[in-house]
Design a protein around this motif. Sequence first.
Motif, PDB file in Angstrom:
ATOM      1  N   GLN A  28       0.891  -1.388  -0.093  1.00  0.00           N
ATOM      2  CA  GLN A  28      -0.016   0.066   0.157  1.00  0.00           C
ATOM      3  C   GLN A  28       0.806   1.339   0.013  1.00  0.00           C
ATOM      4  O   GLN A  28       0.348   2.160  -0.679  1.00  0.00           O
ATOM      5  CB  GLN A  28      -1.012  -0.041   1.282  1.00  0.00           C
ATOM      6  CG  GLN A  28      -2.081  -0.756   1.191  1.00  0.00           C
ATOM      7  CD  GLN A  28      -1.706  -2.447   1.394  1.00  0.00           C
ATOM      8  OE1 GLN A  28      -0.577  -2.645   1.969  1.00  0.00           O
ATOM      9  NE2 GLN A  28      -2.576  -3.104   1.361  1.00  0.00           N
ATOM     10  N   THR A  29       2.130   1.281   0.716  1.00  0.00           N
ATOM     11  CA  THR A  29       2.717   2.379   0.579  1.00  0.00           C
ATOM     12  C   THR A  29       3.384   2.831  -0.757  1.00  0.00           C
ATOM     13  O   THR A  29       3.568   3.472  -1.258  1.00  0.00           O
ATOM     14  CB  THR A  29       4.033   2.222   1.635  1.00  0.00           C
ATOM     15  OG1 THR A  29       3.420   2.105   2.990  1.00  0.00           O
ATOM     16  CG2 THR A  29       5.123   3.342   1.747  1.00  0.00           C
ATOM     17  N   ASN A  31       2.103   2.031  -3.383  1.00  0.00           N
ATOM     18  CA  ASN A  31       0.905   2.397  -4.364  1.00  0.00           C
ATOM     19  C   ASN A  31       0.811   3.818  -3.830  1.00  0.00           C
ATOM     20  O   ASN A  31       0.462   4.597  -4.869  1.00  0.00           O
ATOM     21  CB  ASN A  31      -0.212   1.394  -4.008  1.00  0.00           C
ATOM     22  CG  ASN A  31      -1.530   1.886  -4.763  1.00  0.00           C
ATOM     23  OD1 ASN A  31      -1.440   1.959  -5.907  1.00  0.00           O
ATOM     24  ND2 ASN A  31      -2.557   2.045  -4.358  1.00  0.00           N
ATOM     25  N   ALA A  32       0.730   4.086  -2.730  1.00  0.00           N
ATOM     26  CA  ALA A  32       0.538   5.653  -2.155  1.00  0.00           C
ATOM     27  C   ALA A  32       1.643   6.547  -2.845  1.00  0.00           C
ATOM     28  O   ALA A  32       1.279   7.533  -3.461  1.00  0.00           O
ATOM     29  CB  ALA A  32       0.642   5.564  -0.723  1.00  0.00           C
ATOM     30  N   TYR A  38       1.717   9.830  -0.913  1.00  0.00           N
ATOM     31  CA  TYR A  38       2.364  10.011   0.114  1.00  0.00           C
ATOM     32  C   TYR A  38       3.982  10.254  -0.196  1.00  0.00           C
ATOM     33  O   TYR A  38       4.622   9.546  -1.519  1.00  0.00           O
ATOM     34  CB  TYR A  38       2.431   8.589   0.870  1.00  0.00           C
ATOM     35  CG  TYR A  38       3.470   8.530   1.950  1.00  0.00           C
ATOM     36  CD1 TYR A  38       3.313   9.154   3.225  1.00  0.00           C
ATOM     37  CD2 TYR A  38       4.668   7.625   1.683  1.00  0.00           C
ATOM     38  CE1 TYR A  38       4.344   9.102   4.154  1.00  0.00           C
ATOM     39  CE2 TYR A  38       5.411   7.557   2.766  1.00  0.00           C
ATOM     40  CZ  TYR A  38       5.361   8.201   4.109  1.00  0.00           C
ATOM     41  OH  TYR A  38       6.271   8.088   4.850  1.00  0.00           O
TER      42      TYR A  38
ATOM     43  N   MET B   1      -6.434  -4.420   1.318  1.00  0.00           N
ATOM     44  CA  MET B   1      -6.441  -3.826   2.553  1.00  0.00           C
ATOM     45  C   MET B   1      -5.185  -4.125   3.500  1.00  0.00           C
ATOM     46  O   MET B   1      -4.815  -5.369   3.451  1.00  0.00           O
ATOM     47  CB  MET B   1      -7.461  -4.150   3.345  1.00  0.00           C
ATOM     48  CG  MET B   1      -7.920  -3.364   4.603  1.00  0.00           C
ATOM     49  SD  MET B   1      -9.250  -3.828   5.489  1.00  0.00           S
ATOM     50  CE  MET B   1     -10.660  -3.521   4.429  1.00  0.00           C
ATOM     51  N   SER B   2      -4.560  -3.328   4.200  1.00  0.00           N
ATOM     52  CA  SER B   2      -3.219  -3.630   4.915  1.00  0.00           C
ATOM     53  C   SER B   2      -3.531  -4.129   6.103  1.00  0.00           C
ATOM     54  O   SER B   2      -4.768  -4.091   6.576  1.00  0.00           O
ATOM     55  CB  SER B   2      -2.363  -2.346   4.899  1.00  0.00           C
ATOM     56  OG  SER B   2      -3.203  -1.426   6.090  1.00  0.00           O
ATOM     57  N   ASP B  73       3.286  -1.306  10.006  1.00  0.00           N
ATOM     58  CA  ASP B  73       4.412  -2.062   9.526  1.00  0.00           C
ATOM     59  C   ASP B  73       5.454  -1.319   8.778  1.00  0.00           C
ATOM     60  O   ASP B  73       6.671  -1.530   8.613  1.00  0.00           O
ATOM     61  CB  ASP B  73       3.686  -3.031   8.518  1.00  0.00           C
ATOM     62  CG  ASP B  73       3.059  -4.156   9.199  1.00  0.00           C
ATOM     63  OD1 ASP B  73       3.524  -4.515  10.309  1.00  0.00           O
ATOM     64  OD2 ASP B  73       1.942  -4.491   8.584  1.00  0.00           O
ATOM     65  N   ASP B  74       5.105   0.070   8.461  1.00  0.00           N
ATOM     66  CA  ASP B  74       6.174   0.789   7.859  1.00  0.00           C
ATOM     67  C   ASP B  74       6.032   2.323   8.254  1.00  0.00           C
ATOM     68  O   ASP B  74       5.154   2.891   8.975  1.00  0.00           O
ATOM     69  CB  ASP B  74       6.395   0.786   6.468  1.00  0.00           C
ATOM     70  CG  ASP B  74       4.889   1.147   5.569  1.00  0.00           C
ATOM     71  OD1 ASP B  74       4.276   1.627   6.380  1.00  0.00           O
ATOM     72  OD2 ASP B  74       4.780   0.624   4.219  1.00  0.00           O
ATOM     73  N   GLU B  75       6.968   3.243   7.526  1.00  0.00           N
ATOM     74  CA  GLU B  75       6.783   4.524   7.843  1.00  0.00           C
ATOM     75  C   GLU B  75       5.563   5.368   7.495  1.00  0.00           C
ATOM     76  O   GLU B  75       5.153   6.367   8.194  1.00  0.00           O
ATOM     77  CB  GLU B  75       7.881   5.461   7.124  1.00  0.00           C
ATOM     78  CG  GLU B  75       8.015   5.258   5.789  1.00  0.00           C
ATOM     79  CD  GLU B  75       9.102   6.076   5.036  1.00  0.00           C
ATOM     80  OE1 GLU B  75      10.212   6.062   5.515  1.00  0.00           O
ATOM     81  OE2 GLU B  75       8.674   6.852   4.144  1.00  0.00           O
ATOM     82  N   ARG B  76       4.737   4.967   6.442  1.00  0.00           N
ATOM     83  CA  ARG B  76       3.545   5.416   6.028  1.00  0.00           C
ATOM     84  C   ARG B  76       2.544   5.367   7.058  1.00  0.00           C
ATOM     85  O   ARG B  76       1.940   6.106   7.601  1.00  0.00           O
ATOM     86  CB  ARG B  76       3.255   5.135   4.601  1.00  0.00           C
ATOM     87  CG  ARG B  76       1.912   5.952   4.082  1.00  0.00           C
ATOM     88  CD  ARG B  76       1.712   5.071   2.742  1.00  0.00           C
ATOM     89  NE  ARG B  76       0.891   3.733   3.032  1.00  0.00           N
ATOM     90  CZ  ARG B  76      -0.281   3.504   3.512  1.00  0.00           C
ATOM     91  NH1 ARG B  76      -1.075   4.490   3.523  1.00  0.00           N
ATOM     92  NH2 ARG B  76      -0.600   2.224   3.447  1.00  0.00           N
ATOM     93  N   GLU B  77       2.458   4.059   7.620  1.00  0.00           N
ATOM     94  CA  GLU B  77       1.642   3.929   8.512  1.00  0.00           C
ATOM     95  C   GLU B  77       1.728   4.234   9.936  1.00  0.00           C
ATOM     96  O   GLU B  77       0.859   4.796  10.706  1.00  0.00           O
ATOM     97  CB  GLU B  77       1.518   2.126   8.594  1.00  0.00           C
ATOM     98  CG  GLU B  77       0.674   1.557   7.711  1.00  0.00           C
ATOM     99  CD  GLU B  77       0.626  -0.123   7.487  1.00  0.00           C
ATOM    100  OE1 GLU B  77       0.099  -0.613   6.735  1.00  0.00           O
ATOM    101  OE2 GLU B  77       1.277  -0.555   8.515  1.00  0.00           O
ATOM    102  N   ALA B  79       3.054   7.455  10.042  1.00  0.00           N
ATOM    103  CA  ALA B  79       2.842   8.569  10.066  1.00  0.00           C
ATOM    104  C   ALA B  79       1.216   8.769  10.015  1.00  0.00           C
ATOM    105  O   ALA B  79       0.898   9.803  10.696  1.00  0.00           O
ATOM    106  CB  ALA B  79       3.235   9.092   8.676  1.00  0.00           C
ATOM    107  N   GLN B 144      -5.360   6.153   2.366  1.00  0.00           N
ATOM    108  CA  GLN B 144      -5.990   6.215   1.162  1.00  0.00           C
ATOM    109  C   GLN B 144      -5.360   5.245   0.090  1.00  0.00           C
ATOM    110  O   GLN B 144      -5.698   5.314  -1.204  1.00  0.00           O
ATOM    111  CB  GLN B 144      -6.303   7.583   0.639  1.00  0.00           C
ATOM    112  CG  GLN B 144      -7.554   8.148   1.451  1.00  0.00           C
ATOM    113  CD  GLN B 144      -8.902   7.535   1.356  1.00  0.00           C
ATOM    114  OE1 GLN B 144      -9.138   7.235   0.328  1.00  0.00           O
ATOM    115  NE2 GLN B 144      -9.486   7.724   2.483  1.00  0.00           N
ATOM    116  N   ALA B 145      -4.379   4.552   0.292  1.00  0.00           N
ATOM    117  CA  ALA B 145      -3.534   3.617  -0.539  1.00  0.00           C
ATOM    118  C   ALA B 145      -4.308   2.774  -1.137  1.00  0.00           C
ATOM    119  O   ALA B 145      -5.296   2.049  -0.608  1.00  0.00           O
ATOM    120  CB  ALA B 145      -2.441   3.279   0.131  1.00  0.00           C
TER     121      ALA B 145
END
Lengths: 68, 145
Positions: A28-29, A31-32, A38, B1-2, B73-77, B79, B144-145
């Motif tokens: 998802q990251t 993709n974002a 992002y 879905m993550s 699990d990562d930096e985006r999540e 944030a 929204q990814a």
Amino acid sequence: MQNRIMVLRKDQRLSQARLAELAGVTRQTINAIENDKYDPSLSLAFRLADLLGTTVDDLFQRTKGEHQ
Amino acid sequence: MSRAKRIVRMTFWMNNVALVALGVLVLGRLWALPITGTLVAMLLLVTSYWILAWTLNQRYHVKQRQSGMWYTDDERERAIALKVHSACLTGMTNGVWGLIALGSILFLVRFETQTLLLTLLAVAYLIAAGANVQYYYLWWRYDQA
């Protein structure tokens, strides 16, 4: 911030999931980032550039109107 | 879905079940509901906690929950979690100030102690339910990814 991740990823026949796995993030990251939803951290940007065989400068471009 | 989004959804519904069970327990004490209702509510509360703990451990492979952002699990999540936590903290702070203000007003009106406590309990319950909805909604909005 625009980027060429999708183009370079497809050139190397990598799926989002595989690139995510290699970069140590979720699909998802990736993709974002590809869809400009992002902006990655500097360390992730360098990691992606390394994986896609390019430089951060080549991978990411400022969009018009972004802070110069 | 993550995975993080699925964990947030799961905890949201389990929190709702726990809130309903708590509500039934309190109302059961107040209105002297049959003991069966209280027992069912207690069973629901314990079961929902057990299901949540089991699912997190077995399905989502969560081993430790010491960090506030254990499900990311990562930096985006992380944030997203920081943004959501910040918004919820502001909401909760406002809620607590509101509760103090309401308590002061009710104290001045000279309600009976029981009425005062029940009103504050009801407002605290609404704050908890609201925070649960706010967390889920904001996570959905930011992820929204």
